[in-house]
Design an enzyme around this catalytic site. Structure first.
Site, PDB file in Angstrom:
ATOM      1  N   HIS A   1       0.833  -1.221   0.000  1.00  0.00           N
ATOM      2  CA  HIS A   1       0.000   0.000   0.000  1.00  0.00           C
ATOM      3  C   HIS A   1       0.867   1.271   0.000  1.00  0.00           C
ATOM      4  O   HIS A   1       0.888   1.972  -0.990  1.00  0.00           O
ATOM      5  CB  HIS A   1      -1.004   0.041   1.161  1.00  0.00           C
ATOM      6  CG  HIS A   1      -1.948  -1.106   1.177  1.00  0.00           C
ATOM      7  ND1 HIS A   1      -2.803  -1.368   0.127  1.00  0.00           N
ATOM      8  CD2 HIS A   1      -2.167  -2.097   2.088  1.00  0.00           C
ATOM      9  CE1 HIS A   1      -3.508  -2.450   0.386  1.00  0.00           C
ATOM     10  NE2 HIS A   1      -3.138  -2.917   1.571  1.00  0.00           N
TER      11      HIS A   1
ATOM     12  N   ASP B   1      -4.901  -8.129  -3.508  1.00  0.00           N
ATOM     13  CA  ASP B   1      -5.237  -7.901  -2.106  1.00  0.00           C
ATOM     14  C   ASP B   1      -6.574  -8.524  -1.688  1.00  0.00           C
ATOM     15  O   ASP B   1      -6.657  -9.716  -1.461  1.00  0.00           O
ATOM     16  CB  ASP B   1      -5.196  -6.385  -1.832  1.00  0.00           C
ATOM     17  CG  ASP B   1      -5.201  -6.045  -0.353  1.00  0.00           C
ATOM     18  OD1 ASP B   1      -5.132  -6.973   0.472  1.00  0.00           O
ATOM     19  OD2 ASP B   1      -5.272  -4.854  -0.013  1.00  0.00           O
TER      20      ASP B   1
END
Ligand SMILES: [Zn+2]
Length: 459
Positions: free
Chosen positions: A271, A322
């Protein structure tokens, strides 16, 4: 030979490619007539397989089930989404984990993903106790990868606190790491188990600075460094994590990781959404990779990645699906560029120079392939002798690619093509998707739907 082959940042006509079926590695890529064992693919373009550097396979189960909020809730966010994810995680038996993972991996292969970094943090039984075999669920994920035929780096996740210096909540009981010695002993056992599997390996993943005590970071890093395996961590996904870090440690997350010596070429910051200029520079000097998961980040309202700044600083950006909100590496890649366009109100932001022009497609293809391979420490992500024969054939007859040429295909594929243009997929030279279909597709879908029906029987 394929009509077009991607090599050195561009598509070329007339290249033959051959691989050794025994070792599963590419032996030849070059001009001229096809040699014995060369891949024959009329009407196709051949690219390296996509590398999905960050996945939680079990979260495939909640796709489409978190797109609502109660009328009296003023807002939904990452933290409310997490409650739904925890509720699903608490329901899964070992069989369920295997079935959901297998289905998810088959879906990835259909999208051209040939290797996955599975950030696996489901370890304990439903009551939070260790299984008789503490690796029970990890073995199920490895089995799912083996059956599906995907290459896997199983990232063994350390998860010890519910926030910085805070106890875990009861909903986190399946993730619990009791103590560091036990965790590292489990990691050693897992490495041995993965070594016995085809196409499998391990890495370590301290979940986040929220979930791992500061004094565990150095020994976790040492374990990964001694074995030269990836070390992945969620970093600065949420601004609340950044403020907690500043409050408790007096510095931001990337500064803390630098202080503890974690940032090196084995490290991937997943991220890295909320970075300062100083943190971008810190990452750049170390060889660490950032893994963007923009389809998940947009779904959760996390914020924008500073992709162009990272690229300019020389930080490699890998990509991950993810939470599996979509499984489409073309989508993940193009969002990195499109988010920059929306914020800067400009076009063609992240580019490579090709034949006298700056093109947006090649850097995105690199993020989806070579940068992911770098993050997972795989000799994959490019079509060259010695690399694993992880390959994807793109159907040049697909309507979304009609009218393309060698000079335009990289841009068209990465910025505009439909994922259904992926037609054939090989992992280590083994054909796993033939003309869009996986042999386990029907069985894997049936098992997945049975789990979903049971887990969500009341919703
Ligand atoms: Zn994640």
């Amino acid at each position: 030979m394929p009509d077009l082959t991607y090599r050195d940042g561009a598509f070329h006509e007339g290249l033959a490619l051959a691989y050794d079926a025994g070792t599963g590695t590419i032996t030849h890529v070059g001009a001229g007539a096809a040699t014995d064992g060369a891949v024959r693919l009329p009407g196709r373009a051949l690219i390296p397989g996509f590398v999905n550097a960050h996945s939680h396979a079990f979260q495939r189960l909640i796709r489409g089930r978190t797109q609502w909020r109660p009328p009296d809730a003023t807002a939904a966010d990452f933290w409310s989404w997490r409650e739904a994810m925890y509720a699903a995680a608490l329901e899964l038996s070992p069989d369920d984990v295997e079935h959901v993972s297998r289905f998810c991996f088959v879906e990835m292969l259909q999208a051209g993903i040939t290797a996955v970094g599975e950030f696996h943090y489901l370890h304990n039984d439903r009551d939070g106790a260790r299984y008789a075999d503490p690796l029970e669920l990890s073995r199920r994920v490895l089995a799912a990868a083996r059956d599906a035929g995907i290459r896997i780096r199983l990232l063994h996740v350390c998860y010890a606190t519910g926030g910085i210096r805070q106890p875990l909540s009861p909903e986190q009981r399946r993730f619990t790491t009791a103590d560091l010695d036990t965790f590292l002993a489990d990691a050693d056992a897992l490495a041995a188990a993965a070594a016995a599997e085809p196409r499998a390996g391990v890495g370590l993943a301290p979940h986040s600075i929220r979930a791992v005590p500061r004094d565990w970071l150095v020994p976790l890093h040492e374990w990964a460094a001694a074995r030269d395996v990836p070390l992945h961590m969620h970093v600065s996904e949420q601004s609340a994590e950044v403020s907690a870090s500043v409050e408790k440690y007096g510095m931001r997350p990337v500064e803390l990781l630098r202080e503890e010596g974690l940032l090196d070429e084995r490290f991937t910051a997943v991220h890295a959404t909320h970075l300062t200029n100083f943190e971008v520079r810190l990452l750049a000097g170390t060889g660490a990779t950032v893994c963007a998961c923009p389809a998940t980040e947009r779904d959760l309202g996390d914020g924008f990645l500073r992709a162009a700044d990272l690229v300019e600083a020389g930080v490699a950006i890998a990509l991950g699906t993810d939470s599996q909100t979509v499984i489409d590496m073309l989508e993940e890649a193009r969002l990195v560029e499109y988010h920059e366009r929306l914020q800067r109100m400009r076009r063609v932001v992240i580019t490579d120079a090709v034949a006298g022009r700056l093109h947006a497609g090649p850097p995105l293809l690199r993020m989806a392939t070579a940068a992911g391979a770098r993050s997972l420490r795989l000799s994959a992500g490019s079509l060259e002798p010695g690399a694993v024969a992880d390959m994807v054939a793109i159907d040049l007859g697909h309507p979304s690619l009609a009218g393309c040429s060698a000079g335009t295909l990289a841009d068209a594929l990465m910025l505009t093509a439909a994922s259904a243009a992926v037609r054939d997929v090989w992992v280590g030279g083994r054909a796993v998707i033939a003309d869009g279909t996986h042999t386990l597709q029907e069985a894997a879908t049936r098992d997945f739907e049975r789990v979903a029906r049971r887990v969500f029987a009341n919703s």
